[in-house]
Scaffold this motif. Structure first.
Motif, short mmCIF file in Angstrom:
data_model
loop_
_atom_site.label_atom_id
_atom_site.label_comp_id
_atom_site.label_asym_id
_atom_site.label_seq_id
_atom_site.Cartn_x
_atom_site.Cartn_y
_atom_site.Cartn_z
N ARG A 155 29.87 32.68 51.79
CA ARG A 155 29.73 33.97 51.14
C ARG A 155 29.88 33.77 49.63
O ARG A 155 30.84 33.15 49.17
N GLN A 156 28.89 34.29 48.88
CA GLN A 156 28.89 34.12 47.42
C GLN A 156 29.03 35.49 46.75
O GLN A 156 28.26 36.40 47.03
N THR A 157 30.01 35.59 45.86
CA THR A 157 30.26 36.85 45.15
C THR A 157 30.29 36.59 43.65
O THR A 157 31.14 35.82 43.18
N PRO A 158 29.39 37.21 42.87
CA PRO A 158 29.44 37.04 41.42
C PRO A 158 30.61 37.83 40.83
O PRO A 158 30.85 38.98 41.21
N VAL A 159 31.36 37.20 39.95
CA VAL A 159 32.54 37.84 39.34
C VAL A 159 32.54 37.61 37.84
O VAL A 159 31.87 36.70 37.33
N GLU A 160 33.28 38.48 37.15
CA GLU A 160 33.46 38.32 35.69
C GLU A 160 34.93 38.11 35.42
O GLU A 160 35.79 38.87 35.86
N LEU A 161 35.22 37.04 34.69
CA LEU A 161 36.59 36.73 34.29
C LEU A 161 36.78 37.09 32.83
O LEU A 161 35.85 36.97 32.02
N THR A 194 42.91 36.37 32.45
CA THR A 194 43.73 37.59 32.46
C THR A 194 43.27 38.62 33.47
O THR A 194 44.04 39.51 33.84
N SER A 195 42.02 38.54 33.93
CA SER A 195 41.53 39.50 34.91
C SER A 195 40.28 38.96 35.59
O SER A 195 39.64 38.02 35.10
N CYS A 196 39.96 39.57 36.75
CA CYS A 196 38.77 39.18 37.50
C CYS A 196 38.14 40.45 38.07
O CYS A 196 38.82 41.26 38.70
N LYS A 197 36.83 40.60 37.87
CA LYS A 197 36.12 41.81 38.32
C LYS A 197 34.86 41.42 39.07
O LYS A 197 34.10 40.54 38.64
N GLN A 246 30.95 34.88 33.27
CA GLN A 246 30.51 35.16 34.64
C GLN A 246 30.40 33.86 35.45
O GLN A 246 29.79 32.89 35.00
N ILE A 247 31.03 33.88 36.62
CA ILE A 247 30.96 32.73 37.54
C ILE A 247 30.79 33.29 38.95
O ILE A 247 30.63 34.50 39.14
N ASN A 248 30.86 32.40 39.95
CA ASN A 248 30.66 32.82 41.34
C ASN A 248 31.84 32.39 42.21
O ASN A 248 32.32 31.24 42.11
N ALA A 249 32.30 33.33 43.04
CA ALA A 249 33.35 33.02 44.01
C ALA A 249 32.67 32.67 45.34
O ALA A 249 31.85 33.43 45.84
N ILE A 250 33.02 31.51 45.90
CA ILE A 250 32.41 31.04 47.14
C ILE A 250 33.49 31.03 48.24
O ILE A 250 34.50 30.33 48.11
N THR A 251 33.27 31.81 49.29
CA THR A 251 34.19 31.83 50.42
C THR A 251 33.63 30.96 51.53
O THR A 251 32.51 31.17 51.98
N ASP A 252 34.44 29.94 51.95
CA ASP A 252 34.01 29.00 52.98
C ASP A 252 34.86 29.23 54.23
O ASP A 252 36.06 28.91 54.25
#
Length: 610
Positions: free
Chosen positions: A41-47, A202-205, A131-137
């Motif tokens: 599962r790939q979720t784009p996030v902003e740090l 400091t944060s993740c969205k 902006q990066i991507n969170a990958i759930t394995d």
């Protein structure tokens, strides 16, 4: 590799990987290999990231003044001291306040965060987004982060989730604690959260909805003949996914997954392959030894008829089932100086009171016994470790002078089953020497009794090297911890291997004089077994160390007893050799250390030794 991959359920695309795995060790055989797909599962996030920059001169002076001046100055007072327009000071303090380095009140007050940055010579900058991507394995049950997004691809393979219950619950990235996100970013290898450098997430969205990304994985079922063990390995290319592999092994051991359904491998097929592999391994051992025997007979045929070929060239005699145990005991009873045994397992079926009595009998006549055991690559992975009470009984077998005659160690990572006696007789084959008696349930095992000198020597060098390496390991531990008991064990192993000179050299170099009495008893055992000659130069070297010993040493009584026994043992059959060892310098040391009395003469000491 024992059987052709084509005879097993192995996907065509994985045959090269199978060959590589089986090439790693002759004990490994891949029973099946199959490819699957599973979903990430790939979720784009902003740090938001805050990181420091170096102070400029004015910023540093303002913060320093706010810390060191008493009372702290106002902006106008500081401008007056510096001879600057207060506009410059107020502009800079406004920047520092926006960065939460200075408190918003006057006079100038440094915040705790400001003090921390000041100590590092820097000030924080306003946070900036990335902006990066969170990958759930779901297989590793981990969340990782990466800069590049994964591409969606179509993979026409069976879905692993159709065979195994996989938790595909989508983690709510937005609800995760910031600390967990920071830690995952660090373990992902992204240099975005580096607290020691002041760089902080400091944060993740979450920016958009989660995507399903299909990935290809490979499943291998591997049999290890060395450990007689089945393992399941999940791979992504050449990378082994350890957590996923361990998870599947647990599920399989608990009966929660079927290898028949997963990769068309039935329990019957596994058992058949296992028995065939182990049988082939024993057959290979027999074939190798039969070749040795045939070679010996060829050489014997060419030798002169006047020479006793069996004595000169030796032989390799095959033993089966009930013969094995009988010959094993006969060979042990014949030992004069040394017995080396390697058996993967040790239990009370063999190491009973009768066997222990035999070993004590050997110890009493000067025979050293080295026992190595273990089949797993790590001691903690042994399925059948040596029972502690058996190890304790083996270690309780002593020489007449109180040294441990039997040294028993886990060496591991070996399926060999060998016995070597006096460097003259080599027993090898499929028999488990210390875990199977073999006299009550024949099971088709075979062993060779080899007396071909160069073959025995080759086998001896292999096993002796393993014990020598272990002795060096023990010695290093003994030195680091000044562990007397470990040092004694090491000296006994060296003595068993005929390395008394190495033992003496180490004692001398490390100045561990407390071990000199132990060494004299090790040498005494060597004299009894005729493993050390009475005229060996090693005794002169040992005697030369007596001038380093003080009469006040705690071990002086043991040293006195040791040398009386050593000189006595030499003098029994070689009185002149013993007398020659007692030079004027040595006799002077014997008197000083009260090994002899001042009224004693050298001749009387030799003739009327205690």
């Amino acid at each position: 590799m024992f059987f052709a991959s084509s005879a097993k359920p192995i996907d065509e695309n994985l045959k090269n990987f199978v060959d590589e795995i089986e090439a790693q060790s002759p004990s490994l055989s891949v029973l099946t290999a199959r490819q699957f797909r599973y979903s990430l599962r790939q979720t784009p996030v902003e740090l938001n990231i805050k990181e420091p920059r170096q102070f400029n001169v004015l910023e540093e002076f303002i913060i320093r003044a706010a810390i060191e001046f008493q009372p702290p100055p106002t902006e106008d007072e500081l401008a007056s001291v510096l001879g600057l327009d207060s506009v410059f000071i107020k502009t800079t303090t406004a920047t520092l306040r926006s960065l939460q380095t200075l408190s918003p009140t006057s006079p100038l007050t440094v915040t705790p965060e400001g003090r921390s940055f000041y100590e590092k010579g820097s000030v924080p900058q306003p946070p900036y987004p990335i902006q990066i991507n969170a990958i759930t394995d779901p297989l590793s049950d981990k969340i990782t982060f990466q800069s590049e997004s994964l591409n969606e691809t179509v993979i026409n393979l069976p879905d692993l989730a159709d065979f195994i219950t996989i938790d595909n619950t989508i983690a709510d990235i937005a609800s995760l604690p910031l600390e967990k996100i920071q830690k995952s970013i660090q373990t992902s290898g992204l240099a975005l959260h580096v607290p020691e450098e002041g760089k902080i997430v400091t944060s993740c969205k979450v920016l958009a909805s989660t995507q399903k990304i299909w990935r290809k994985i490979s499943l291998f079922v591997i049999f290890d003949a060395l450990e007689d063990k089945l393992s399941i390995k999940i791979r992504n290319g050449k990378q082994i996914l350890e957590s996923a592999s361990n998870w599947l092994e647990v599920l399989h051991n608990e009966g929660k997954i079927s290898l028949q359904a997963l990769c068309k491998l039935s329990t019957e097929a596994i058992n058949f392959e296992r028995e065939a592999i182990l049988k082939q391994k024993n057959t290979e051992i027999e074939a190798r030894l039969e070749k040795i025997r045939q070679k010996a007979l060829e050489i014997a045929t060419k030798a002169s008829d006047e020479i006793d070929k069996s004595k000169v060239l030796g032989d390799a005699v095959q033993l089966r089932d009930g013969q094995i145990s009988q010959v094993f005991l006969e060979v042990l009873n014949s030992a004069k100086s040394q017995v080396i045994i390697y058996s993967p397992w040790v239990n009370q079926a063999v190491v009973n009171e009768k066997f222990l009595t035999l070993l004590q009998k050997l110890a009493n006549r000067g025979v050293w016994i080295l026992i190595g055991h273990g089949i797993a690559r790590r001691q903690e992975d042994e399925d059948k470790p040596i029972p502690s009470e058996i190890e304790k009984k083996l270690r309780a077998i002593k020489t007449p002078d109180g040294l441990p005659s039997v040294q028993v160690f886990w060496l591991g990572d070996s399926h060999v089953k060998e016995v070597i006696v006096d460097k003259e007789i080599h027993l090898c084959g499929s028999h488990n020497w210390l875990s199977y008696r073999g006299d009550y349930l024949p099971r088709g095992e075979s062993v060779y009794k080899v007396t071909i000198p160069h073959q025995v020597q080759e086998a001896y060098e292999f096993l002796a090297n393993r014990f020598q390496n272990h002795a060096q390991y023990l010695w290093q531990n003994a030195l680091e911890n000044r562990d007397y008991k470990l040092a004694v064990e090491t000296l006994c192993v060296w003595g068993a291997l005929g390395m008394e000179d190495i033992a003496l050299k180490e004692i001398q170099q490390k100045n561990w004089l407390e071990l000199l009495p132990v060494w004299s008893n090790v040498a005494l055992q060597g004299l009894k077994s005729k493993n050390i000659q009475a005229d060996s130069a090693i005794f002169k070297t040992a005697l030369s160390l007596l001038n380093l010993v003080s009469i006040e040493e705690d071990f002086i009584e043991l040293l006195q007893q040791g040398w009386r026994k050593v000189i006595g043992a030499i003098a029994i059959n070689h009185p002149e050799t013993a007398l020659n060892l007692l030079s004027d310098e040595v006799w002077e040391q014997f008197i000083r250390l009260k090994i002899v009395q001042e009224s004693d003469s050298r001749n009387d000491f030799i003739l009327y030794r205690p």
